[in-house]
Design an enzyme around this catalytic site. Structure first.
Site, PDB file in Angstrom:
ATOM      1  N   ASP A 209      21.141 -24.209 -30.494  1.00  0.00           N
ATOM      2  CA  ASP A 209      20.286 -24.590 -29.373  1.00  0.00           C
ATOM      3  C   ASP A 209      21.039 -25.422 -28.349  1.00  0.00           C
ATOM      4  O   ASP A 209      20.486 -25.741 -27.291  1.00  0.00           O
ATOM      5  CB  ASP A 209      19.076 -25.371 -29.887  1.00  0.00           C
ATOM      6  CG  ASP A 209      17.834 -24.494 -29.983  1.00  0.00           C
ATOM      7  OD1 ASP A 209      17.944 -23.291 -29.685  1.00  0.00           O
ATOM      8  OD2 ASP A 209      16.764 -25.010 -30.364  1.00  0.00           O
TER       9      ASP A 209
ATOM     10  N   ASP B 164       8.520 -28.114 -41.702  1.00  0.00           N
ATOM     11  CA  ASP B 164       8.844 -27.619 -43.029  1.00  0.00           C
ATOM     12  C   ASP B 164       7.652 -27.756 -43.988  1.00  0.00           C
ATOM     13  O   ASP B 164       7.217 -26.789 -44.613  1.00  0.00           O
ATOM     14  CB  ASP B 164      10.079 -28.340 -43.582  1.00  0.00           C
ATOM     15  CG  ASP B 164      10.097 -29.822 -43.216  1.00  0.00           C
ATOM     16  OD1 ASP B 164       9.018 -30.381 -42.915  1.00  0.00           O
ATOM     17  OD2 ASP B 164      11.191 -30.431 -43.238  1.00  0.00           O
TER      18      ASP B 164
END
Length: 854
Positions: free
Chosen positions: A305, A449
């Site tokens: 990114d 997560d």
């Protein structure tokens, strides 16, 4: 020597104090004027012939001082009236071999209970197994209902039974005696008994607090009392949920893969990155390339990114896939979802860019997927080979369990029993089908997560936790970065609790609901911890009775509650977190997670993902004033309360004396915790970006004349290795040697350059010629299948009294460091005081010890 033996016989008889003292003085005179007996007999096994170096270890016998006679006299009286360390050890060995009456009775009870406990343990395991398989027998459900009703009625009777102070003390002493009795009996049933006693005592305490200790007639007492009661109710809730969560860890074993490699699935490895330096990322990528898995069934994707040319060029050079995306929407979760749409493997393994996988990672984790078609996730621990801020700044790296050890060592294992293990963002494998079914990695919260795992559990999928460290990474390097990471976790868990509450909705069993709820509620401890830090000040500064009860009643209810909770947690958690350290961790984080969790509960859409900085260095030691201002503020208030408390002792009414004493103990304990927080805020110097891992491995060296030597590798890093050579090997700084490293049944030869030589110890740098050599080095070091097994020593068990001393010492160290930074000009005075203390302490008697004992 016969004269000396005569003196010592006279000394050790201990039947004539005056004659023994004269003999002792005679010995000292002989040692000073004739230089005899003070040096040669220090380690003799015959204590009758040991010299003065043994009996008086605080004296420098090669350089005498004017205070030595005083040291000799004080040591003499110590030897007369107290046992030496060796004598105490011999007494303990004798007691262990023969046994005291209490010890003998305990052994008898343990022997008598051995078979019933073993039967009970097997029965519980059978019941849990049947429950997890959802195949309860016909008699199992009614039996459990009856047993639950009877035990609940008994517990309620004990909890609600009103008692006077004397009866309450007798009851709780009986409970305490039982807890201490079974504490050292091995097995899970004794641990469950300790947990049960803790629950009964703590619930009885809370019932007493609710029904008898709130002063409803005085508004300020009522307000402060209810605030404290709410904090205690929160702590009680977390205590109960923690017991449920971790009372029976599953301890899942490794599942073998089929022998036919053709049946092994395809795996995509995702390595997301944003702004981490290439020096950190490259080792994870190279280690992923040496994972033992069929090369046609594995693909590696670097998800950048940060869109950096250097990372793209490196990936192209070593032959791995490199992905970028047009925007950075949803941070890490969006990055992973973008790659998920461009890849096609049956499974996805995810590693943070600093987490180096071992070469056996997939072979040791994939077996469970082939056993359970409904399995969607296998999570492994996050292991760190560098010190976190607590370990680094307090100097306890690899001496005490780190802050995350409790979660990855026990809690996740306990979650696994309830089919509630959740995804932790890295070092995990996910099945593509279930992951795509829930819409990919969750993007609604910043803890994507855990939220992803929750969604998969709601759809009926299973998860697994394999408590074997199969990857290792870098811990946060500064306290500010550590707090920033925890703020994100706390905010994300509060967001999930607000928008996708595990206690509500469909798809979860009660075990899963409670495990998720505990994980989320734990991060709401900011407000309760601050309340506990401020509560004693309500009485000391404002004379407000936050607990409206006599001091003696407070003591006989509160102290057993704290003691039983500590004993039970020490038994169940002691290997993974030592006593009293949790309070210090929570004190450091409390102020900083208070605001984001409160905002997330009220407005869950607020909050952004922040990347944890790693791979940096600290050029010099410094005190972080910016991060420590809340601790300093609370410390100032507590010191003010301490001063007022001391004043109340001398000026207040007699009937408040015990109340003042209790509050003073409370505020002193808070000051110790705040001192520990201040100690952590002083960042220790760290000049290495390549962290060294201590090992003890045999290696082979070739010198420039092709002579072969056996040596020992003492540590290694990404760039070099520390090596201890044998006597007789001629090596100079600047020499180039060949290092032979074993990798299973293969061997790798690498050229190394000697950068530093200190005696037999060499500091070397690896001279990598190509990426193949760098991969070979990683396979033999960081990526070894057993690289991180046995990381903590086996004797790292909790000793509550020792842990208390450690925490108190750290608290005092924090005040010392603060004093130095506040008033550097008075350092000469403090050094003079320290030198004076060393002189005074040198006069104190010491227990003799041989070199082998020391």
């Amino acid at each position: 020597m016969s004269i000396m033996q005569k003196h010592w016989r006279e000394l050790r008889r201990r039947d004539s104090l005056f004659s023994a003292l004269l003999s002792f003085i005679a010995l000292y005179a002989e040692a000073v004027f004739f230089r005899v007996s003070a040096s040669t007999q220090a380690d003799s096994s015959n204590s009758g012939q040991r010299g003065l170096r043994y009996w008086v270890p605080q004296v420098d016998w090669d350089k005498h001082s004017l205070l030595d006679p005083l040291r000799i006299i004080l040591q003499f009286f110590y030897l007369i009236f107290f046992k030496t360390k060796q004598e105490r050890r011999q007494a303990q060995q004798l007691k262990a071999s023969i046994g005291t009456p209490i010890e003998l009775s305990r052994r008898g009870v343990a022997a008598a209970l051995r078979h019933p406990l073993r039967w009970a343990t097997r029965w519980f395991e059978y019941v849990f197994h049947r429950q997890t398989q959802k195949k309860a027998t016909r008699w199992n459900l009614p039996f459990r209902i009856i047993l639950t009703i009877l035990s609940s009625l008994t517990a309620l009777l004990i909890i609600g039974l009103p008692m006077e102070a004397g009866s309450q003390a007798v009851l709780l002493l009986a409970f305490w005696a039982v807890a201490l009795w079974v504490r050292n009996i091995q097995g899970r049933i004794p641990m469950l008994l300790m947990i049960t006693l803790s629950l009964v005592v703590s619930t009885r305490y809370l019932f007493w607090r609710v029904t008898q200790t709130v002063n409803w007639d005085v508004p300020i007492d009522m307000v402060f009392g209810l605030l404290l009661l709410s904090a205690e109710f929160y702590a009680w809730t977390i205590l109960i949920l923690g017991y449920i969560q971790s009372a029976w860890p599953l301890q899942r074993k490794i599942a073998a893969l089929p022998k036919s490699i053709a049946s092994w699935p395809t795996v995509d490895i995702f390595i997301p990155t944003y702004n981490e330096p290439l020096s950190v990322i490259r080792h994870t990528i190279l280690a992923a390339q040496v994972i033992d898995w069929p090369q046609d069934k594995i693909r590696i994707y670097v998800l950048d990114d940060g869109k950096r040319d250097s990372v793209r060029d490196f990936c192209t050079e070593i032959g791995v896939h490199y992905f970028i995306r047009p925007d950075n929407k949803h941070a890490k979760a969006g990055n992973l979802n973008h790659a998920l749409g461009l890849s096609s493997g049956d499974y996805v393994a995810i590693f943070d860019c600093d987490h180096i996988p071992t070469r056996g990672f997939l072979q040791l984790t994939m077996g469970w997927f082939l056993r359970d078609e409904k399995l969607a996730l296998v999570q492994t621990p996050h292991h760190f080979f560098s010190a976190d801020p607590f370990e680094k700044n307090l100097g306890v790296f690899r001496k005490n369990p780190n802050e995350g050890e409790l979660f990855y060592g026990l809690i996740q294992d306990g979650n696994d029993m309830w089919n509630a293990s959740f995804f932790c963002g890295s070092c995990a494998v996910l099945k593509r089908g279930p992951l795509e079914e829930v819409g990919g990695i969750a993007v609604e919260t910043v803890t994507e997560d855990a939220h992803t795992a929750l969604k998969m559990h709601r759809l009926g999928y299973n998860t697994a936790y394999l408590n074997v460290p199969l990857a290792a990474g870098l811990a946060t390097e500064s306290l500010s970065a550590h707090i920033g990471q925890r703020i994100r976790w706390a905010r994300g868990m509060a967001q999930i609790f607000r928008i996708d509450n595990p206690l509500l909705g469909k798809g979860l069993n009660w075990g899963q609901r409670l495990c998720y709820a505990n994980a989320m509620l734990y991060f709401l401890n900011g407000i309760p911890r601050v309340i506990f830090l401020l509560a004693p000040l309500a009485f000391l500064l404002l004379h407000s009775y936050v607990v409206f009860a006599p001091a003696i009643m407070i003591a006989i209810y509160a102290i057993p509650h704290l003691v039983h909770a500590n004993l039970a947690n020490s038994r169940s958690q002691g290997k993974f977190r030592h006593s009293f350290w949790a309070e210090m961790y929570e004190t450091v984080l409390a102020w900083y997670i208070l605001r984001p969790t409160t905002v997330a509960l009220l407005s869950p859409q607020h909050g952004e993902f922040n990347v944890t900085q790693k791979g940096g260095k600290t050029e010099y030691s410094f005190f972080d004033w910016r991060i420590s201002w809340p601790y300093l503020t609370l410390m100032g208030l507590s010191l003010t309360g301490l001063g007022f408390g001391i004043w109340r002792l001398f000026t207040g009414p007699d009937n408040e004396y015990l109340t003042v004493i209790l509050n003073l103990f409370w505020v002193i304990y808070n000051l110790i915790l705040l001192g520990g927080a201040v100690a952590v805020a002083e960042e220790a110097k760290q000049v290495r970006t390549a962290h060294r891992v201590a090992v003890d491995r045999k290696v082979t060296l070739y010198d420039q004349n092709e002579r072969m030597y056996q040596a020992t590798m003492t540590d290694y890093s990404h760039e070099g290795a520390g090596i201890k050579i044998v006597q007789g090997m001629e090596v100079r700084e600047g020499d180039t040697l060949t290092l032979i490293l074993a990798d299973g049944d293969q061997y790798h030869a690498l050229d190394i350059k000697v950068m530093l030589k200190r005696g037999q110890h060499l500091g070397t740098r690896i001279l990598f010629e190509n990426y193949a050599q760098e991969r070979a080095f990683l396979r033999s070091t960081f990526a070894r299948a057993d690289a991180w097994v046995g990381w903590m020593p086996d004797d790292s068990v909790d000793k509550p009294i020792t842990s208390l001393r450690e925490v108190v010492g750290i608290g005092f160290k924090g005040y010392q460091r603060l004093f130095f930074h506040l008033a550097p000009q008075v350092r000469p005075i403090t050094r003079l005081l320290a030198k004076g203390w060393r002189v005074v302490s040198s006069l104190l008697p010491r227990s003799p010890v041989t070199r082998s004992e020391g």
